[in-house]
Design a protein around this motif. Structure first.
Motif, PDB file in Angstrom:
ATOM      1  N   LEU A 265     -13.938  -3.985  -3.707  1.00 24.03           N
ATOM      2  CA  LEU A 265     -12.679  -3.775  -3.787  1.00 24.03           C
ATOM      3  C   LEU A 265     -12.165  -4.936  -4.501  1.00 24.03           C
ATOM      4  CD1 LEU A 265     -12.504  -3.225  -0.032  1.00 24.03           C
ATOM      5  CD2 LEU A 265     -11.190  -1.866  -1.270  1.00 24.03           C
ATOM      6  N   VAL A 266     -10.981  -4.257  -5.377  1.00 21.48           N
ATOM      7  CA  VAL A 266     -10.468  -5.533  -6.115  1.00 21.48           C
ATOM      8  C   VAL A 266      -8.890  -5.461  -6.141  1.00 21.48           C
ATOM      9  CG1 VAL A 266     -12.329  -5.676  -7.955  1.00 21.48           C
ATOM     10  CG2 VAL A 266     -10.263  -3.904  -8.297  1.00 21.48           C
ATOM     11  N   LYS A 267      -8.314  -6.404  -6.514  1.00 18.22           N
ATOM     12  CA  LYS A 267      -6.570  -6.398  -6.565  1.00 18.22           C
ATOM     13  C   LYS A 267      -6.198  -5.322  -7.437  1.00 18.22           C
ATOM     14  CE  LYS A 267      -2.825  -9.453  -6.717  1.00 18.22           C
ATOM     15  NZ  LYS A 267      -2.289 -10.767  -6.817  1.00 18.22           N
ATOM     16  N   LEU A 268      -5.386  -4.585  -7.134  1.00 14.67           N
ATOM     17  CA  LEU A 268      -4.898  -3.434  -7.955  1.00 14.67           C
ATOM     18  C   LEU A 268      -4.183  -4.287  -9.150  1.00 14.67           C
ATOM     19  CD1 LEU A 268      -4.075  -0.455  -8.543  1.00 14.67           C
ATOM     20  CD2 LEU A 268      -2.092  -0.849  -7.463  1.00 14.67           C
TER      21      LEU A 268
ATOM     22  N   ALA B 133      -1.581   2.233  11.555  1.00 14.55           N
ATOM     23  CA  ALA B 133      -1.583   3.779  10.889  1.00 14.55           C
ATOM     24  C   ALA B 133      -0.321   4.245  10.967  1.00 14.55           C
ATOM     25  CB  ALA B 133      -2.519   4.526  11.669  1.00 14.55           C
ATOM     26  N   GLY B 134       0.514   3.928  12.109  1.00 19.74           N
ATOM     27  CA  GLY B 134       1.720   4.415  12.557  1.00 19.74           C
ATOM     28  C   GLY B 134       3.048   3.726  11.562  1.00 19.74           C
ATOM     29  N   ALA B 135       2.496   2.338  11.370  1.00 24.58           N
ATOM     30  CA  ALA B 135       3.354   1.667  10.526  1.00 24.58           C
ATOM     31  C   ALA B 135       3.537   2.238   9.025  1.00 24.58           C
ATOM     32  CB  ALA B 135       3.184   0.216  10.427  1.00 24.58           C
ATOM     33  N   ILE B 136       2.395   2.666   8.524  1.00 26.59           N
ATOM     34  CA  ILE B 136       2.138   3.316   7.143  1.00 26.59           C
ATOM     35  C   ILE B 136       2.793   4.469   7.245  1.00 26.59           C
ATOM     36  CG2 ILE B 136       0.315   4.204   5.652  1.00 26.59           C
ATOM     37  CD1 ILE B 136      -1.642   1.921   6.687  1.00 26.59           C
ATOM     38  N   ALA B 137       2.495   5.426   8.116  1.00 30.05           N
ATOM     39  CA  ALA B 137       3.140   6.679   8.222  1.00 30.05           C
ATOM     40  C   ALA B 137       4.646   6.592   8.397  1.00 30.05           C
ATOM     41  CB  ALA B 137       2.509   7.522   9.456  1.00 30.05           C
ATOM     42  N   HIS B 138       5.049   5.801   9.213  1.00 31.88           N
ATOM     43  CA  HIS B 138       6.497   5.684   9.386  1.00 31.88           C
ATOM     44  C   HIS B 138       7.094   5.289   8.188  1.00 31.88           C
ATOM     45  CE1 HIS B 138      10.271   3.764  10.831  1.00 31.88           C
ATOM     46  NE2 HIS B 138      10.254   4.561  12.165  1.00 31.88           N
ATOM     47  N   SER B 139       6.562   4.357   7.188  1.00 33.97           N
ATOM     48  CA  SER B 139       7.174   3.862   6.186  1.00 33.97           C
ATOM     49  C   SER B 139       7.097   5.118   4.981  1.00 33.97           C
ATOM     50  CB  SER B 139       6.281   2.854   5.388  1.00 33.97           C
ATOM     51  OG  SER B 139       6.870   1.751   5.481  1.00 33.97           O
ATOM     52  N   LEU B 140       5.933   5.963   5.024  1.00 34.53           N
ATOM     53  CA  LEU B 140       5.988   6.965   3.964  1.00 34.53           C
ATOM     54  C   LEU B 140       6.764   8.129   4.599  1.00 34.53           C
ATOM     55  CD1 LEU B 140       2.107   7.494   3.853  1.00 34.53           C
ATOM     56  CD2 LEU B 140       3.652   6.582   2.044  1.00 34.53           C
ATOM     57  N   TRP B 141       7.008   8.370   5.728  1.00 31.84           N
ATOM     58  CA  TRP B 141       7.876   9.374   6.281  1.00 31.84           C
ATOM     59  C   TRP B 141       9.571   9.014   5.959  1.00 31.84           C
ATOM     60  CZ3 TRP B 141      10.369   8.295  11.115  1.00 31.84           C
ATOM     61  CH2 TRP B 141      11.215   9.319  11.426  1.00 31.84           C
ATOM     62  N   GLU B 142       9.727   7.876   6.119  1.00 28.83           N
ATOM     63  CA  GLU B 142      11.116   7.224   5.796  1.00 28.83           C
ATOM     64  C   GLU B 142      11.424   7.656   4.398  1.00 28.83           C
ATOM     65  OE1 GLU B 142      12.256   3.196   8.228  1.00 28.83           O
ATOM     66  OE2 GLU B 142      11.217   3.139   6.312  1.00 28.83           O
ATOM     67  N   LYS B 143      10.437   7.798   3.528  1.00 28.00           N
ATOM     68  CA  LYS B 143      10.903   8.013   2.130  1.00 28.00           C
ATOM     69  C   LYS B 143      11.130   9.570   1.885  1.00 28.00           C
ATOM     70  CE  LYS B 143      10.542   3.521   0.725  1.00 28.00           C
ATOM     71  NZ  LYS B 143      10.280   3.010   1.991  1.00 28.00           N
TER      72      LYS B 143
ATOM     73  N   VAL C 246       0.715  -1.167   0.025  1.00 29.37           N
ATOM     74  CA  VAL C 246       0.040  -0.114  -0.124  1.00 29.37           C
ATOM     75  C   VAL C 246       0.878   1.157   0.184  1.00 29.37           C
ATOM     76  CG1 VAL C 246      -1.475   1.360   1.252  1.00 29.37           C
ATOM     77  CG2 VAL C 246      -2.143  -1.168   0.992  1.00 29.37           C
ATOM     78  N   VAL C 247       1.915   1.115   0.881  1.00 27.58           N
ATOM     79  CA  VAL C 247       2.898   2.444   0.933  1.00 27.58           C
ATOM     80  C   VAL C 247       3.500   2.886  -0.680  1.00 27.58           C
ATOM     81  CG1 VAL C 247       5.012   3.241   1.771  1.00 27.58           C
ATOM     82  CG2 VAL C 247       3.232   2.351   3.247  1.00 27.58           C
ATOM     83  N   LYS C 248       3.752   1.610  -1.238  1.00 29.81           N
ATOM     84  CA  LYS C 248       4.602   1.728  -2.422  1.00 29.81           C
ATOM     85  C   LYS C 248       3.788   2.422  -3.367  1.00 29.81           C
ATOM     86  CE  LYS C 248       6.851  -1.412  -5.723  1.00 29.81           C
ATOM     87  NZ  LYS C 248       6.155  -1.769  -6.700  1.00 29.81           N
ATOM     88  N   TYR C 249       2.264   1.959  -3.610  1.00 26.90           N
ATOM     89  CA  TYR C 249       1.344   2.495  -4.355  1.00 26.90           C
ATOM     90  C   TYR C 249       1.120   4.081  -4.139  1.00 26.90           C
ATOM     91  CZ  TYR C 249      -2.900   3.333  -7.238  1.00 26.90           C
ATOM     92  OH  TYR C 249      -3.830   3.948  -7.887  1.00 26.90           O
ATOM     93  N   VAL C 250       1.035   4.275  -3.107  1.00 25.32           N
ATOM     94  CA  VAL C 250       0.916   5.888  -2.442  1.00 25.32           C
ATOM     95  C   VAL C 250       2.049   6.496  -3.015  1.00 25.32           C
ATOM     96  CG1 VAL C 250       0.602   7.494  -0.427  1.00 25.32           C
ATOM     97  CG2 VAL C 250      -0.340   5.265  -0.140  1.00 25.32           C
ATOM     98  N   LEU C 251       3.162   6.062  -2.610  1.00 26.02           N
ATOM     99  CA  LEU C 251       4.391   6.870  -3.116  1.00 26.02           C
ATOM    100  C   LEU C 251       4.482   7.122  -4.532  1.00 26.02           C
ATOM    101  CD1 LEU C 251       6.846   5.240  -0.720  1.00 26.02           C
ATOM    102  CD2 LEU C 251       6.357   7.656  -0.865  1.00 26.02           C
TER     103      LEU C 251
END
Ligand code: MLT
Length: 237
Positions: A234-237, A153-163, A122-127
């Motif tokens: 919902l479907v698989k991207l 939510a923190g794991a997602i935010a942490h990953s986005l923030w790391e980038k 999910v993080v990869k897709y957001v980026l």
């Protein structure tokens, strides 16, 4: 730079989180070859819509209070979602909180379902998409705070923030996301332990769902992005 949690504007991208267990189940079904997942807050409506599908093409999943709803094919355990069971079928699902959270955000331009098990995808897709505003919406339990959704939510935010090379407070839209990120930083190596302390984790343990907690506390094991194709589906991207 994405703003991780909104003010009062409409988000470009909204991510529903229900680690225990709806979004973990949704990610697992789609990774195992399920055709789609259709979510309902109401059990009767689920029955009505799914009645139009042949029994070979549909699976009905119903959870209330953590247990399976009588007459449904399954409850809400991701461990029931094997390829043999779900491949090529549509899952019609209603759960206490997770499916309602998804329905609340269904009007956002991009809607996804995330759990710890598919966080990296999910993080990869957001980026890649670079939305200006991202909402991370925890399902909680009947309106109250939940540890497991907050840590995810923190794991997602942490990953986005790391980038990004920015301080967290510059990309966080509110105090909650800073708090969630700190929770994740503290517990990232003992997520199963955290699930055991969470009130819904304890509820599931009373229902003998220890294996579900173990499965749902793993990070980044499924490369799947559940994305909304039409409201509630919902479907698989
Ligand atoms: C929910 O939607 O409240 C949960 O997914 C409940 C559960 O663990 O089945």
């Amino acid at each position: 730079t994405p703003e991780l949690v909104p003010g009062d504007c409409n988000p470009d991208c909204a991510i529903a989180v229900d680690v225990l267990r709806a979004t973990s189940t949704i990610a697992t079904v789609l990774a195992a070859g399920g055709e789609a997942v259709q979510v309902f807050s109401d059990l009767e409506q689920l029955m009505h819509v799914s009645d139009k599908w042949s029994p070979e093409k549909r699976l009905r999943a119903g959870e209330r209070g953590g247990g399976k709803v009588a007459g449904f094919d399954m409850g809400n355990s991701p461990l029931d979602c094997t390829p043999e069971k779900v491949e090529g079928r549509r899952l019609f699902i209603s759960t206490t909180n997770g499916t309602r959270a998804l329905q609340k955000i269904e009007n956002a331009p991009t809607v996804m379902a995330a759990a710890l098990i598919n966080r990296a995808a999910v993080v990869k897709y957001v980026l890649e998409k670079q939305p200006e505003t991202v909402w991370i919406v925890g399902s909680g339990w009947e309106g109250s705070f939940s540890l497991e959704d907050t840590v995810c939510a923190g794991a997602i935010a942490h990953s986005l923030w790391e980038k990004t090379s920015l301080p967290i407070e510059e990309i966080a839209g509110n105090d909650e996301v800073i708090c969630a990120t700190a929770l994740f930083a503290q517990w990232q190596d003992k997520l199963l332990e955290l699930m055991h302390q969470a009130s819904h984790g304890k509820r599931l343990l009373r229902l003998d769902c220890h294996e579900d907690l173990k499965y749902c506390s793993q990070t980044d094991i499924l490369n799947v992005v559940p994305i909304q194709k039409e409201p509630g589906v919902l479907v698989k991207l």
